[in-house]
Design a protein around this motif. Sequence first.
Motif, PDB file in Angstrom:
ATOM      1  N   HIS A 210      92.243 -26.612  59.773  1.00 38.79           N
ATOM      2  CA  HIS A 210      92.867 -25.996  60.640  1.00 38.79           C
ATOM      3  C   HIS A 210      91.503 -25.168  61.256  1.00 38.79           C
ATOM      4  CE1 HIS A 210      96.708 -25.600  58.868  1.00 38.79           C
ATOM      5  NE2 HIS A 210      96.944 -25.056  60.046  1.00 38.79           N
ATOM      6  N   GLU A 211      90.607 -24.949  60.666  1.00 38.00           N
ATOM      7  CA  GLU A 211      89.220 -24.378  61.235  1.00 38.00           C
ATOM      8  C   GLU A 211      88.419 -25.425  62.175  1.00 38.00           C
ATOM      9  OE1 GLU A 211      84.722 -23.601  59.664  1.00 38.00           O
ATOM     10  OE2 GLU A 211      86.545 -22.602  58.516  1.00 38.00           O
ATOM     11  N   ALA A 212      88.398 -26.831  62.001  1.00 37.16           N
ATOM     12  CA  ALA A 212      87.882 -27.838  62.958  1.00 37.16           C
ATOM     13  C   ALA A 212      88.938 -27.827  64.089  1.00 37.16           C
ATOM     14  CB  ALA A 212      87.996 -29.049  62.217  1.00 37.16           C
ATOM     15  N   VAL A 213      90.160 -27.491  64.106  1.00 33.31           N
ATOM     16  CA  VAL A 213      90.995 -27.670  65.353  1.00 33.31           C
ATOM     17  C   VAL A 213      90.731 -26.183  65.969  1.00 33.31           C
ATOM     18  CG1 VAL A 213      93.376 -27.547  66.303  1.00 33.31           C
ATOM     19  CG2 VAL A 213      92.569 -29.025  64.491  1.00 33.31           C
ATOM     20  N   TYR A 214      90.828 -24.913  65.506  1.00 32.20           N
ATOM     21  CA  TYR A 214      90.716 -23.880  66.136  1.00 32.20           C
ATOM     22  C   TYR A 214      89.423 -23.473  66.741  1.00 32.20           C
ATOM     23  CZ  TYR A 214      95.423 -22.722  65.110  1.00 32.20           C
ATOM     24  OH  TYR A 214      96.969 -22.479  65.084  1.00 32.20           O
ATOM     25  N   ARG A 215      88.266 -24.147  65.977  1.00 25.79           N
ATOM     26  CA  ARG A 215      87.099 -23.879  66.817  1.00 25.79           C
ATOM     27  C   ARG A 215      86.853 -24.470  68.002  1.00 25.79           C
ATOM     28  NH1 ARG A 215      82.294 -24.743  62.397  1.00 25.79           N
ATOM     29  NH2 ARG A 215      81.155 -23.962  64.028  1.00 25.79           N
ATOM     30  N   ARG A 216      87.614 -25.513  68.272  1.00 23.38           N
ATOM     31  CA  ARG A 216      87.429 -26.494  69.387  1.00 23.38           C
ATOM     32  C   ARG A 216      88.246 -25.608  70.531  1.00 23.38           C
ATOM     33  NH1 ARG A 216      85.970 -29.327  65.289  1.00 23.38           N
ATOM     34  NH2 ARG A 216      84.633 -31.144  65.907  1.00 23.38           N
ATOM     35  N   LEU A 217      88.880 -24.587  70.389  1.00 16.69           N
ATOM     36  CA  LEU A 217      89.838 -24.187  71.369  1.00 16.69           C
ATOM     37  C   LEU A 217      89.241 -22.705  71.621  1.00 16.69           C
ATOM     38  CD1 LEU A 217      93.477 -24.641  69.633  1.00 16.69           C
ATOM     39  CD2 LEU A 217      92.105 -26.148  71.270  1.00 16.69           C
ATOM     40  N   SER A 218      89.551 -22.347  73.031  1.00 19.16           N
ATOM     41  CA  SER A 218      88.912 -21.041  73.335  1.00 19.16           C
ATOM     42  C   SER A 218      90.006 -19.934  72.739  1.00 19.16           C
ATOM     43  CB  SER A 218      89.085 -20.953  75.020  1.00 19.16           C
ATOM     44  OG  SER A 218      90.308 -20.924  75.417  1.00 19.16           O
ATOM     45  N   GLU A 219      89.395 -18.613  72.841  1.00 23.47           N
ATOM     46  CA  GLU A 219      90.170 -17.514  72.221  1.00 23.47           C
ATOM     47  C   GLU A 219      91.356 -17.452  72.963  1.00 23.47           C
ATOM     48  OE1 GLU A 219      89.676 -12.789  71.288  1.00 23.47           O
ATOM     49  OE2 GLU A 219      88.063 -13.932  72.162  1.00 23.47           O
ATOM     50  N   GLU A 220      91.519 -17.599  74.423  1.00 25.97           N
ATOM     51  CA  GLU A 220      92.679 -17.683  75.218  1.00 25.97           C
ATOM     52  C   GLU A 220      93.599 -18.636  74.721  1.00 25.97           C
ATOM     53  OE1 GLU A 220      93.997 -17.697  79.889  1.00 25.97           O
ATOM     54  OE2 GLU A 220      92.040 -17.793  79.273  1.00 25.97           O
ATOM     55  N   THR A 221      93.053 -19.815  74.536  1.00 19.48           N
ATOM     56  CA  THR A 221      94.090 -20.707  73.984  1.00 19.48           C
ATOM     57  C   THR A 221      94.677 -20.496  72.730  1.00 19.48           C
ATOM     58  OG1 THR A 221      92.515 -22.459  75.584  1.00 19.48           O
ATOM     59  CG2 THR A 221      94.135 -23.400  73.808  1.00 19.48           C
ATOM     60  N   ARG A 222      93.736 -20.141  71.967  1.00 20.54           N
ATOM     61  CA  ARG A 222      94.228 -19.997  70.591  1.00 20.54           C
ATOM     62  C   ARG A 222      95.572 -18.953  70.681  1.00 20.54           C
ATOM     63  NH1 ARG A 222      88.613 -19.846  68.741  1.00 20.54           N
ATOM     64  NH2 ARG A 222      88.876 -17.847  68.821  1.00 20.54           N
ATOM     65  N   ASN A 223      95.296 -17.952  71.439  1.00 21.24           N
ATOM     66  CA  ASN A 223      96.238 -17.000  71.438  1.00 21.24           C
ATOM     67  C   ASN A 223      97.522 -17.261  72.160  1.00 21.24           C
ATOM     68  OD1 ASN A 223      94.597 -15.088  70.016  1.00 21.24           O
ATOM     69  ND2 ASN A 223      93.727 -14.416  71.994  1.00 21.24           N
ATOM     70  N   THR A 224      97.711 -18.380  72.958  1.00 21.29           N
ATOM     71  CA  THR A 224      98.568 -18.674  73.961  1.00 21.29           C
ATOM     72  C   THR A 224      99.323 -20.196  73.365  1.00 21.29           C
ATOM     73  OG1 THR A 224      97.222 -19.706  75.536  1.00 21.29           O
ATOM     74  CG2 THR A 224      97.875 -17.337  75.794  1.00 21.29           C
TER      75      THR A 224
END
Length: 336
Positions: A210-224
């Motif tokens: 999970h960390e590896a995936v979410y670290r590659r996403l911007s905060e905006e992308t993670r939230n949407t």
Amino acid sequence: MSAIAKQASQTQAALAGAEQPLTPTFTLKDYGIFFTAGALCCTITHGGMTPIDVIKTRIQIDPALKGHSLLSGGRKIVAAEGPAALLTGFGPTAVGYLIQGGAKFSGYEFWKKTFTDAVGSREEAVKYRTAIYLGASSVAEFFADILLTPLEATRIRMVSERGYATGLVSGFTKLAAEGGLGTLYAGFLPILFKQIPYAIGQFTVNEFCHEAVYRRLSEETRNTLSGTSKFAIALGSGITAGFAAAILSHPADTLLSQINKGHGPKGSMLYRLATLAREAGPAGLFAGLGPRMIMTAGLVSGQFLLYGWIKNSMGGAPGVEIHKENSVAPPSRGGH
């Protein structure tokens, strides 16, 4: 005067921040939800995987099935014993993992929170997150295995000895009558050797995926992120964690099957395990790994998906997260 007031306001804000708890406060109701979600997700997945588990166990302990694949081994068992043979041990599997799953998942939530609080700061929690994952999964699994071991011994005896008993109650009472508590807990040490590496692979690898995936996403992308995207991330992380859990725990899983079958010399458990390991060799210890990797990938991914869904449906509190890309306790991503 305004400068003094400003300084006082900053001091109060700092004190307020310092007083904030490092992690959320979980109530008995929260832990009850964690236990229920863990119990249901594990009994559903393990119960559903009973046919694959039967084939895997038979490949490990039956010389006639040595070297067979999942499909060929299953066909041979059905041809010789009928389709019902693939459901052997369903009762102890379902009940055993109902209890063990509840204890493991709620225990992981408890110990992860406890160890996170113990380090004293968010920065230290993130820094030592690997140790926290390893410790929380190991301790939770240890206590869960105390509950699981007698039922697992019953399951393996029923699978390995066709006709040993007609169901969970008869199998459990017969095994207890034959050797008492000693027989029921004969596999406790090997089950620890199996289940603790399994839990480490399951929880730790899932966290880092999970960390590896979410670290590659911007905060905006993670939230949407859409529900489909979150599902895909959870599924992929669970499958990867399942492969890791299978590989780490498979040698001990093979030895556990042998111990409950009654194989090995007399003596202490460590001596018996060491002797069986030498006799089996690397190839023997990893016999049946392919079918078990398939089974475990389905188990672990299914458990995390079901756990998150059931917990959220029951209004459970979000779990503690200490991934590097965020602070300690944002809303949980379902399977945590």
